[in-house]
Design a protein around this motif. Structure first.
Motif, PDB file in Angstrom:
ATOM      1  N   LEU A 287      56.786  72.322  46.657  1.00  0.00           N
ATOM      2  CA  LEU A 287      55.613  71.238  46.447  1.00  0.00           C
ATOM      3  C   LEU A 287      56.350  70.395  44.650  1.00  0.00           C
ATOM      4  CD1 LEU A 287      51.986  72.602  46.955  1.00  0.00           C
ATOM      5  CD2 LEU A 287      54.435  71.394  48.768  1.00  0.00           C
ATOM      6  N   PHE A 288      57.127  71.822  44.028  1.00  0.00           N
ATOM      7  CA  PHE A 288      56.787  70.938  42.733  1.00  0.00           C
ATOM      8  C   PHE A 288      58.389  72.064  42.371  1.00  0.00           C
ATOM      9  CE2 PHE A 288      56.866  70.933  37.895  1.00  0.00           C
ATOM     10  CZ  PHE A 288      56.678  69.746  38.128  1.00  0.00           C
ATOM     11  N   TYR A 289      59.348  71.537  41.204  1.00  0.00           N
ATOM     12  CA  TYR A 289      60.118  72.663  40.456  1.00  0.00           C
ATOM     13  C   TYR A 289      60.719  71.803  38.946  1.00  0.00           C
ATOM     14  CZ  TYR A 289      63.986  68.925  41.757  1.00  0.00           C
ATOM     15  OH  TYR A 289      65.005  67.891  41.198  1.00  0.00           O
ATOM     16  N   TRP A 290      60.818  72.961  38.109  1.00  0.00           N
ATOM     17  CA  TRP A 290      61.402  72.703  36.915  1.00  0.00           C
ATOM     18  C   TRP A 290      63.015  72.891  36.943  1.00  0.00           C
ATOM     19  CZ3 TRP A 290      57.255  75.821  37.719  1.00  0.00           C
ATOM     20  CH2 TRP A 290      55.764  75.486  36.956  1.00  0.00           C
ATOM     21  N   ASP A 291      63.734  71.785  36.424  1.00  0.00           N
ATOM     22  CA  ASP A 291      64.704  71.814  35.800  1.00  0.00           C
ATOM     23  C   ASP A 291      65.420  71.406  35.001  1.00  0.00           C
ATOM     24  OD1 ASP A 291      67.566  72.957  36.192  1.00  0.00           O
ATOM     25  OD2 ASP A 291      68.136  71.260  38.144  1.00  0.00           O
ATOM     26  N   PRO A 292      65.637  71.436  34.087  1.00  0.00           N
ATOM     27  CA  PRO A 292      65.786  73.276  33.281  1.00  0.00           C
ATOM     28  C   PRO A 292      64.795  74.063  33.971  1.00  0.00           C
ATOM     29  CG  PRO A 292      65.883  72.137  30.996  1.00  0.00           C
ATOM     30  CD  PRO A 292      65.971  71.124  32.219  1.00  0.00           C
ATOM     31  N   SER A 293      64.418  75.787  33.585  1.00  0.00           N
ATOM     32  CA  SER A 293      63.723  75.930  34.416  1.00  0.00           C
ATOM     33  C   SER A 293      62.622  76.545  32.753  1.00  0.00           C
ATOM     34  CB  SER A 293      64.538  77.583  34.514  1.00  0.00           C
ATOM     35  OG  SER A 293      63.736  78.963  34.273  1.00  0.00           O
ATOM     36  N   ILE A 294      61.504  77.039  33.140  1.00  0.00           N
ATOM     37  CA  ILE A 294      60.647  76.610  32.300  1.00  0.00           C
ATOM     38  C   ILE A 294      59.974  78.563  31.956  1.00  0.00           C
ATOM     39  CG2 ILE A 294      59.704  74.900  32.281  1.00  0.00           C
ATOM     40  CD1 ILE A 294      57.051  76.125  33.809  1.00  0.00           C
ATOM     41  N   ALA A 295      60.666  79.433  33.458  1.00  0.00           N
ATOM     42  CA  ALA A 295      60.199  80.803  33.951  1.00  0.00           C
ATOM     43  C   ALA A 295      59.078  81.037  33.497  1.00  0.00           C
ATOM     44  CB  ALA A 295      61.222  81.528  32.196  1.00  0.00           C
ATOM     45  N   PRO A 296      58.458  80.817  34.785  1.00  0.00           N
ATOM     46  CA  PRO A 296      56.571  80.779  35.129  1.00  0.00           C
ATOM     47  C   PRO A 296      56.130  82.565  35.024  1.00  0.00           C
ATOM     48  CG  PRO A 296      57.460  79.912  37.071  1.00  0.00           C
ATOM     49  CD  PRO A 296      58.697  79.827  35.396  1.00  0.00           C
ATOM     50  N   SER A 297      54.904  82.395  34.303  1.00  0.00           N
ATOM     51  CA  SER A 297      55.176  83.779  35.302  1.00  0.00           C
ATOM     52  C   SER A 297      52.771  83.737  34.419  1.00  0.00           C
ATOM     53  CB  SER A 297      54.975  84.969  33.969  1.00  0.00           C
ATOM     54  OG  SER A 297      54.625  85.883  33.965  1.00  0.00           O
ATOM     55  N   THR A 311      39.763  69.793  36.495  1.00  0.00           N
ATOM     56  CA  THR A 311      39.403  70.420  37.958  1.00  0.00           C
ATOM     57  C   THR A 311      40.248  70.706  38.694  1.00  0.00           C
ATOM     58  OG1 THR A 311      36.673  70.500  37.592  1.00  0.00           O
ATOM     59  CG2 THR A 311      37.486  70.149  39.926  1.00  0.00           C
ATOM     60  N   ASN A 312      40.449  71.680  39.630  1.00  0.00           N
ATOM     61  CA  ASN A 312      41.625  71.593  40.660  1.00  0.00           C
ATOM     62  C   ASN A 312      42.405  71.641  39.727  1.00  0.00           C
ATOM     63  OD1 ASN A 312      39.516  72.506  42.038  1.00  0.00           O
ATOM     64  ND2 ASN A 312      39.390  70.672  43.071  1.00  0.00           N
ATOM     65  N   SER A 313      43.045  71.697  38.636  1.00  0.00           N
ATOM     66  CA  SER A 313      44.856  71.968  38.068  1.00  0.00           C
ATOM     67  C   SER A 313      45.138  73.254  38.048  1.00  0.00           C
ATOM     68  CB  SER A 313      44.389  71.346  36.784  1.00  0.00           C
ATOM     69  OG  SER A 313      44.084  69.585  36.149  1.00  0.00           O
ATOM     70  N   LEU A 314      45.934  73.383  38.251  1.00  0.00           N
ATOM     71  CA  LEU A 314      47.324  74.438  38.136  1.00  0.00           C
ATOM     72  C   LEU A 314      47.441  74.807  36.661  1.00  0.00           C
ATOM     73  CD1 LEU A 314      47.322  76.987  39.359  1.00  0.00           C
ATOM     74  CD2 LEU A 314      49.755  76.400  40.086  1.00  0.00           C
ATOM     75  N   PHE A 315      47.168  76.226  36.287  1.00  0.00           N
ATOM     76  CA  PHE A 315      48.118  76.183  34.947  1.00  0.00           C
ATOM     77  C   PHE A 315      48.794  77.255  34.688  1.00  0.00           C
ATOM     78  CE2 PHE A 315      44.060  73.912  33.860  1.00  0.00           C
ATOM     79  CZ  PHE A 315      44.142  73.160  32.272  1.00  0.00           C
ATOM     80  N   VAL A 316      49.992  76.898  34.725  1.00  0.00           N
ATOM     81  CA  VAL A 316      51.279  78.275  34.254  1.00  0.00           C
ATOM     82  C   VAL A 316      51.758  78.517  33.407  1.00  0.00           C
ATOM     83  CG1 VAL A 316      53.281  78.473  35.905  1.00  0.00           C
ATOM     84  CG2 VAL A 316      51.409  77.176  36.790  1.00  0.00           C
ATOM     85  N   GLY A 317      51.823  79.568  33.072  1.00  0.00           N
ATOM     86  CA  GLY A 317      52.626  79.905  31.748  1.00  0.00           C
ATOM     87  C   GLY A 317      54.055  80.038  32.014  1.00  0.00           C
ATOM     88  N   THR A 329      46.731  68.053  41.069  1.00  0.00           N
ATOM     89  CA  THR A 329      46.534  68.395  42.473  1.00  0.00           C
ATOM     90  C   THR A 329      45.664  67.754  43.083  1.00  0.00           C
ATOM     91  OG1 THR A 329      45.141  70.725  42.416  1.00  0.00           O
ATOM     92  CG2 THR A 329      47.633  70.817  41.451  1.00  0.00           C
ATOM     93  N   GLN A 330      46.169  67.359  44.136  1.00  0.00           N
ATOM     94  CA  GLN A 330      45.838  66.409  45.018  1.00  0.00           C
ATOM     95  C   GLN A 330      45.478  67.193  46.617  1.00  0.00           C
ATOM     96  OE1 GLN A 330      43.240  63.825  44.493  1.00  0.00           O
ATOM     97  NE2 GLN A 330      42.503  64.588  46.077  1.00  0.00           N
ATOM     98  N   GLY A 331      45.029  68.407  47.287  1.00  0.00           N
ATOM     99  CA  GLY A 331      45.023  68.498  48.617  1.00  0.00           C
ATOM    100  C   GLY A 331      46.392  69.810  48.417  1.00  0.00           C
ATOM    101  N   GLU A 332      47.468  69.490  49.847  1.00  0.00           N
ATOM    102  CA  GLU A 332      48.305  70.409  48.658  1.00  0.00           C
ATOM    103  C   GLU A 332      49.988  69.617  48.190  1.00  0.00           C
ATOM    104  OE1 GLU A 332      49.307  72.970  51.563  1.00  0.00           O
ATOM    105  OE2 GLU A 332      47.878  73.671  51.835  1.00  0.00           O
ATOM    106  N   GLY A 336      50.423  65.885  38.789  1.00  0.00           N
ATOM    107  CA  GLY A 336      51.641  65.402  37.604  1.00  0.00           C
ATOM    108  C   GLY A 336      51.457  66.657  36.808  1.00  0.00           C
ATOM    109  N   GLN A 337      52.242  65.978  35.173  1.00  0.00           N
ATOM    110  CA  GLN A 337      52.247  67.381  34.818  1.00  0.00           C
ATOM    111  C   GLN A 337      52.116  67.507  33.770  1.00  0.00           C
ATOM    112  OE1 GLN A 337      56.203  70.381  33.647  1.00  0.00           O
ATOM    113  NE2 GLN A 337      56.511  68.059  34.301  1.00  0.00           N
ATOM    114  N   GLU A 338      51.540  68.105  32.555  1.00  0.00           N
ATOM    115  CA  GLU A 338      51.265  68.257  30.787  1.00  0.00           C
ATOM    116  C   GLU A 338      51.873  69.313  30.627  1.00  0.00           C
ATOM    117  OE1 GLU A 338      47.732  67.014  27.844  1.00  0.00           O
ATOM    118  OE2 GLU A 338      47.157  67.678  30.476  1.00  0.00           O
ATOM    119  N   ARG A 339      52.539  69.525  29.552  1.00  0.00           N
ATOM    120  CA  ARG A 339      52.862  70.087  28.061  1.00  0.00           C
ATOM    121  C   ARG A 339      52.504  70.381  27.915  1.00  0.00           C
ATOM    122  NH1 ARG A 339      58.985  71.437  30.066  1.00  0.00           N
ATOM    123  NH2 ARG A 339      59.208  70.550  31.930  1.00  0.00           N
ATOM    124  N   LEU A 340      51.310  72.042  26.976  1.00  0.00           N
ATOM    125  CA  LEU A 340      50.581  72.632  26.291  1.00  0.00           C
ATOM    126  C   LEU A 340      50.768  72.945  25.204  1.00  0.00           C
ATOM    127  CD1 LEU A 340      47.363  72.186  28.045  1.00  0.00           C
ATOM    128  CD2 LEU A 340      48.285  70.203  27.073  1.00  0.00           C
TER     129      LEU A 340
END
Length: 377
Positions: A287-297, A311-317, A329-332, A336-340
């Motif tokens: 659905l989405f990919y990072w390049d360069p890598s962020i190393a998600p966990s 609401t319904n945002s997916l937060f990824v470390g 997210t919207q459905g599947e 958008g992406q926001e870096r915090l």
């Protein structure tokens, strides 16, 4: 089958957190929902890996060397809980994720994933146990799943644990690094996502595909260290490590092939090409990919009232990226992406929403922390 309401966030009343003991963590960080403040709830954790809230507001935290602790609502760390399985605490291995049973309030059962030491090597395993009433010991600890085959490697164990709406347990693992071609072999558990019953074994509605091991839900994964259930659809979402680039967000479906290592948006650490390209018939694109890598966990969907716009945002470390990523997210679809929290300087290992509607993070370090993210006042 449980209804979709089963996954709704339970409202709990918990004691107010004490003021942060880490003055440096009081720095403000901008976001689309206003400035954020990061507070230290607890420190002194050695490579904390998994975080889970209990119904009374206390938290279970795993430390990779093999310790499980309770964190009180006052931020106080318990002594290590006894009865934890022996772990292979080498390389990327050790005690990994923790999740309470959906019926924890009645049965006090929890589940742990860990790198299990075995004859000839290691593998990702899952154990279930009962946490005693004093919160000091695990009782009746039993291994209910073992990734097979055993591999002589200290790399790419995964692993996240997520209950679905039916009460089945998703188990993510890795490709053990040197075994990446086996991610396409459904006769083993290398580079797969499993779905098992809480007592072990495969649910009757798992994929029934010739040559597939009965526990396997999907194949073609590299190293899945982030997973969460969508709060509305109940669909599993995952984020997995690519090599150099190609970290992926997927919604793994039963019986599907997610491509690794035949298709990927990353390249080898040597710079060499991996596989056949970025797409192939019969293999699911991310659905989405990072390049360069962020190393998600670590990952969590937001359902609280503190930041309604999220609401319904997916937060990824992010480990290498040292930040928290918000995917709208919207459905599947990722819209958008926001870096915090850029500049926080912490490898974010896990992300959870607390019963107070704030976000809680684990920082991966020898002196790791349990952090709380709240709006600036």
């Amino acid at each position: 089958m449980r209804s979709a309401a089963w996954i709704a966030t339970v409202t709990l009343t918990i004691a107010a957190w004490p003021a942060s003991r880490d003055a440096a963590a009081q720095q403000r960080y901008p976001s689309s929902a206003g400035d954020l403040v990061v507070e230290t709830v607890a420190g002194g954790l050695e490579h904390p890996w998994g975080l889970a809230f209990l119904p009374d507001g206390r938290m279970l935290v795993t430390e990779r060397p093999g310790r499980l602790r309770l964190v009180g609502t006052d931020g106080k760390l318990s002594a290590p809980i006894t009865g934890v399985p022996n772990v292979a605490g080498r390389g990327q291995g050790g005690l990994l994720d923790v999740v309470p049973d959906p019926g924890f309030a009645q049965n006090r059962t929890i589940y742990l994933s860990f790198a299990e030491p075995r004859s000839g090597g290691t593998g990702t395993s899952v154990a279930r146990a009962r946490l005693n009433e004093r919160g000091t010991a695990l009782e009746g600890t039993k291994v209910i799943f073992q990734q097979m085959p055993t591999i002589a490697s200290n790399m790419h164990f995964g692993s996240r644990l997520v209950f679905d709406q039916t009460g089945a347990l998703f188990v993510t693992v890795g490709d053990r690094y040197g075994q990446r071609d086996q991610a396409q072999n459904p006769a083993n558990h290398i580079g797969k996502i499993m779905r098992i019953r809480p007592e072990g074994g495969a649910p009757a509605d798992n994929p029934k595909i010739e040559a597939w091991q009965p526990e396997i839900w999907s194949i073609g994964h590299r190293n899945v260290q982030a997973a969460a259930l969508h709060p509305q659809s109940g669909q599993l979402w995952t984020a997995e490590h690519g090599a150099r680039g190609g970290d992926e967000v997927n919604t793994p479906k039963a019986g599907r092939n997610y491509g690794w290592p035949v298709v990927t948006f990353g390249i080898d650490y040597s710079g060499a090409k991996i596989g056949e390209g970025t797409s192939k018939a019969g293999m699911e694109p991310p659905l989405f990919y990072w390049d360069p890598s962020i190393a998600p966990s670590g990952a969590a969907f937001y359902t609280g009232a503190v930041w309604p716009a999220w609401t319904n945002s997916l937060f990824v470390g992010a480990l290498a990226g040292q930040m928290l990523v918000r995917l709208s997210t919207q459905g599947e679809a990722v819209t958008g992406q926001e870096r915090l929290l850029e500049g926080l300087g912490e490898r974010i290992r896990d992300v959870r929403q607390g019963p107070d509607g704030f976000l809680y993070l684990l920082s991966d370090a020898p002196d790791g922390k349990l952090l709380r993210v709240r709006p600036a006042k």
